[in-house]
Design a protein around this motif. Structure first.
Motif, mmCIF file in Angstrom:
data_model
loop_
_atom_site.group_PDB
_atom_site.id
_atom_site.type_symbol
_atom_site.label_atom_id
_atom_site.label_comp_id
_atom_site.label_asym_id
_atom_site.label_seq_id
_atom_site.Cartn_x
_atom_site.Cartn_y
_atom_site.Cartn_z
ATOM 1 N N PHE A 24 3.173 11.292 -5.474
ATOM 2 C CA PHE A 24 3.915 11.122 -4.231
ATOM 3 C C PHE A 24 4.309 12.454 -3.611
ATOM 4 O O PHE A 24 4.351 12.582 -2.386
ATOM 5 N N ALA A 25 4.591 13.440 -4.443
ATOM 6 C CA ALA A 25 5.020 14.739 -3.913
ATOM 7 C C ALA A 25 3.884 15.466 -3.204
ATOM 8 O O ALA A 25 4.026 15.881 -2.054
ATOM 9 N N PHE A 26 2.751 15.610 -3.872
ATOM 10 C CA PHE A 26 1.659 16.365 -3.267
ATOM 11 C C PHE A 26 0.973 15.588 -2.153
ATOM 12 O O PHE A 26 0.668 16.135 -1.090
ATOM 13 N N TYR A 31 0.404 14.973 3.698
ATOM 14 C CA TYR A 31 0.361 14.081 4.863
ATOM 15 C C TYR A 31 1.492 14.398 5.846
ATOM 16 O O TYR A 31 1.291 14.372 7.060
ATOM 17 N N ILE A 32 2.661 14.729 5.316
ATOM 18 C CA ILE A 32 3.779 15.120 6.176
ATOM 19 C C ILE A 32 3.428 16.386 6.949
ATOM 20 O O ILE A 32 3.712 16.498 8.146
ATOM 21 N N SER A 33 2.785 17.344 6.287
ATOM 22 C CA SER A 33 2.384 18.584 6.963
ATOM 23 C C SER A 33 1.408 18.305 8.093
ATOM 24 O O SER A 33 1.504 18.902 9.172
ATOM 25 N N GLN A 34 0.488 17.379 7.872
ATOM 26 C CA GLN A 34 -0.463 17.020 8.932
ATOM 27 C C GLN A 34 0.257 16.387 10.124
ATOM 28 O O GLN A 34 -0.045 16.687 11.277
ATOM 29 N N GLU A 42 8.670 11.804 13.979
ATOM 30 C CA GLU A 42 9.264 10.553 13.505
ATOM 31 C C GLU A 42 8.392 9.911 12.432
ATOM 32 O O GLU A 42 8.898 9.387 11.444
ATOM 33 N N TYR A 43 7.089 9.959 12.613
ATOM 34 C CA TYR A 43 6.172 9.412 11.612
ATOM 35 C C TYR A 43 6.249 10.223 10.314
ATOM 36 O O TYR A 43 6.196 9.651 9.231
ATOM 37 N N ALA A 44 6.429 11.528 10.432
ATOM 38 C CA ALA A 44 6.576 12.386 9.246
ATOM 39 C C ALA A 44 7.849 12.024 8.481
ATOM 40 O O ALA A 44 7.851 12.003 7.243
ATOM 41 N N ARG A 45 8.917 11.702 9.197
ATOM 42 C CA ARG A 45 10.156 11.277 8.531
ATOM 43 C C ARG A 45 9.959 9.961 7.785
ATOM 44 O O ARG A 45 10.484 9.769 6.695
ATOM 45 N N GLN A 46 9.219 9.045 8.387
ATOM 46 C CA GLN A 46 8.948 7.766 7.732
ATOM 47 C C GLN A 46 8.129 7.969 6.461
ATOM 48 O O GLN A 46 8.378 7.326 5.434
ATOM 49 N N ALA A 49 10.423 9.403 3.754
ATOM 50 C CA ALA A 49 11.283 8.374 3.167
ATOM 51 C C ALA A 49 10.477 7.440 2.267
ATOM 52 O O ALA A 49 10.919 7.091 1.164
ATOM 53 N N SER A 50 9.297 7.051 2.720
ATOM 54 C CA SER A 50 8.453 6.162 1.916
ATOM 55 C C SER A 50 8.054 6.825 0.608
ATOM 56 O O SER A 50 8.098 6.198 -0.456
ATOM 57 N N SER A 51 7.676 8.080 0.680
ATOM 58 C CA SER A 51 7.284 8.814 -0.521
ATOM 59 C C SER A 51 8.447 8.925 -1.498
ATOM 60 O O SER A 51 8.278 8.741 -2.704
ATOM 61 N N PHE A 52 9.617 9.201 -0.986
ATOM 62 C CA PHE A 52 10.812 9.328 -1.820
ATOM 63 C C PHE A 52 11.143 8.010 -2.510
ATOM 64 O O PHE A 52 11.326 7.955 -3.728
ATOM 65 N N TYR A 53 11.207 6.939 -1.737
ATOM 66 C CA TYR A 53 11.583 5.648 -2.319
ATOM 67 C C TYR A 53 10.503 5.091 -3.236
ATOM 68 O O TYR A 53 10.809 4.444 -4.237
ATOM 69 N N LEU A 54 9.242 5.329 -2.931
ATOM 70 C CA LEU A 54 8.170 4.879 -3.823
ATOM 71 C C LEU A 54 8.200 5.622 -5.152
ATOM 72 O O LEU A 54 7.910 5.036 -6.197
ATOM 73 N N SER A 55 8.544 6.895 -5.133
ATOM 74 C CA SER A 55 8.628 7.637 -6.395
ATOM 75 C C SER A 55 9.784 7.117 -7.248
ATOM 76 O O SER A 55 9.647 6.976 -8.468
#
Length: 76
Positions: A24-26, A31-34, A42-46, A49-55
């Motif tokens: 999830f981190a890498f 993907y956030i960087s892209q 806003e999509y990067a924030r989503q 959050a998704s990556s954080f909660y999924l981990s």
């Protein structure tokens, strides 16, 4: 000798948790960087959050899956 054995038993589980966290981190970080480069903040924030909660969810799920085997592992 028992201390070394306990580390040998715990290390594979620690490595599995780190591997799941790295997925999830890498992946999320790339993907956030892209998305930030494409000015889609806003999509990067989503995604963040998704990556954080999924981990967190995957760590809890792995703990629940390993719970029934805990006594077996601790008595090796």
């Amino acid at each position: 000798p028992n201390l070394v054995a306990s580390i040998s038993l715990v290390l594979p589980f620690t490595m599995i948790l780190q591997a799941i966290g790295n997925i999830f981190a890498f992946g999320g970080g790339a993907y956030i960087s892209q998305m930030l480069g494409a000015k889609k903040n806003e999509y990067a924030r989503q995604i963040c959050a998704s990556s954080f909660y999924l981990s967190i969810f995957s760590g809890i799920l792995l703990a629940i899956i390993c719970q029934p085997f805990l006594n077996i592992i601790l008595h090796l």
